[in-house]
Design a protein around this motif. Structure first.
Motif, short mmCIF file in Angstrom:
data_model
loop_
_atom_site.label_atom_id
_atom_site.label_comp_id
_atom_site.label_asym_id
_atom_site.label_seq_id
_atom_site.Cartn_x
_atom_site.Cartn_y
_atom_site.Cartn_z
N PHE A 1 5.65 73.27 40.64
CA PHE A 1 6.33 74.35 39.93
C PHE A 1 5.32 75.38 39.43
CE2 PHE A 1 4.81 71.82 36.52
CZ PHE A 1 4.79 72.59 35.37
N LEU A 2 5.86 76.49 38.94
CA LEU A 2 5.06 77.58 38.40
C LEU A 2 5.80 78.21 37.24
CD1 LEU A 2 2.62 79.63 38.72
CD2 LEU A 2 4.18 80.99 40.15
N VAL A 3 5.08 78.56 36.18
CA VAL A 3 5.64 79.30 35.06
C VAL A 3 5.22 80.75 35.18
CG1 VAL A 3 5.74 79.54 32.55
CG2 VAL A 3 5.51 77.26 33.58
N ILE A 4 6.18 81.65 35.15
CA ILE A 4 5.89 83.08 35.11
C ILE A 4 6.31 83.59 33.75
CG2 ILE A 4 6.38 85.35 36.12
CD1 ILE A 4 6.95 83.96 38.77
N THR A 5 5.36 84.11 33.00
CA THR A 5 5.65 84.54 31.65
C THR A 5 5.01 85.88 31.37
OG1 THR A 5 5.73 83.77 29.35
CG2 THR A 5 3.67 83.38 30.56
N LYS A 6 5.28 86.41 30.19
CA LYS A 6 4.80 87.75 29.84
C LYS A 6 4.47 87.79 28.36
CE LYS A 6 6.81 91.26 31.86
NZ LYS A 6 7.65 92.43 32.23
N LEU A 7 3.31 88.34 28.05
CA LEU A 7 2.88 88.45 26.67
C LEU A 7 1.70 89.41 26.59
CD1 LEU A 7 0.96 85.18 25.65
CD2 LEU A 7 1.42 85.85 28.01
N ALA A 8 1.39 89.84 25.38
CA ALA A 8 0.26 90.75 25.18
C ALA A 8 -1.04 90.03 25.48
CB ALA A 8 0.26 91.29 23.75
N LEU A 9 -1.99 90.76 26.02
CA LEU A 9 -3.28 90.17 26.39
C LEU A 9 -3.95 89.50 25.19
CD1 LEU A 9 -5.12 89.91 28.87
CD2 LEU A 9 -6.27 92.02 28.14
N GLU A 10 -3.81 90.09 24.02
CA GLU A 10 -4.43 89.54 22.81
C GLU A 10 -3.85 88.19 22.41
OE1 GLU A 10 -2.06 91.80 19.27
OE2 GLU A 10 -3.06 93.04 20.76
N ASP A 11 -2.68 87.85 22.96
CA ASP A 11 -2.03 86.59 22.61
C ASP A 11 -2.13 85.55 23.72
OD1 ASP A 11 -1.17 87.41 20.06
OD2 ASP A 11 0.56 88.44 20.92
N TYR A 12 -3.02 85.76 24.67
CA TYR A 12 -3.16 84.80 25.76
C TYR A 12 -3.57 83.41 25.26
CZ TYR A 12 -2.33 87.53 30.02
OH TYR A 12 -1.74 88.24 31.05
#
Length: 202
Positions: A47-58
């Motif tokens: 499986f794979l998780v595709i997510t989105k968030l600000a770079l500063e919160d990686y």
């Protein structure tokens, strides 16, 4: 990546959760996509998780990296930040407020052409456009956590449950549906499990 066929692709925003319990605050990783990622890891699912968030919160992805969970993060201007308050005097019923939101997913951000299941594990309305359901149904079976179409925001950012206006148009493209009892009641208008099941299966 386009030629890899996954058993499951999990799509949803990571959330920076600010959890306040009787005045005590903790900041942690959260979101449906986050919690959905751990069971398939130990079931040996591809499986794979595709997510989105600000770079500063990686740094919120640290639990994925530590547990060798495959993740495809998309850098965004903002992260989804949710404040969850629990108070003993209220019976510890959760009161949620969204402080900021990452941008909605686009089909062009899903670099997987085929998978057995695309699991849409979103948090709030607008995160996953309805049209994305149709396009992903062409690539595999769609699983849906229906909260992403029921959880709306007030002018103050408070989370409230509201019926999904376009459910009759788009539910036909959904193969697996996840809903708790309250969400199922809002979605169907029924409050008994047998009636809810008949409605959804019709």
């Amino acid at each position: 990546m386009e030629n890899i066929k996954y058993d499951m692709v999990i799509i949803g925003h990571m959330s920076k959760d600010i959890v306040i319990i009787d005045g005590k605050t903790e900041v942690c990783s959260g979101g449906s996509a986050y919690y959905a990622a751990f069971p398939p890891k130990y079931l040996k699912v591809n499986f794979l998780v595709i997510t989105k968030l600000a770079l500063e919160d990686y740094y919120l992805l640290e639990d994925f990296w530590k547990n060798a969970i495959p993740v495809f993060p998309i850098a965004d201007k903002y992260s989804t930040v949710m404040e969850d308050r629990f108070k003993k005097k209220d019976g510890y019923v959760r009161k949620s407020t969204v402080i900021s939101s990452a941008s909605p997913f686009k089909l062009s951000e899903i670099p997987v052409e085929k998978a057995q299941i695309f699991y849409l594990a979103g948090l709030i309305y607008g995160e996953i456009p309805e049209k994305l359901i149709v396009r992903l149904a062409e690539r595999g079976r769609v699983a849906l956590d229906v909260q992403v179409f029921l959880r709306h925001l007030t002018d103050k950012g408070e989370v409230v449950l509201t019926d999904w206006k376009l459910k009759e148009k788009y539910l036909s493209y959904v193969y697996f549906l996840k809903a708790d009892m309250e969400e199922a009641k809002i979605l169907t208008g029924f409050d008994k499990i047998d009636s809810i099941t008949k409605y959804i299966m019709a």
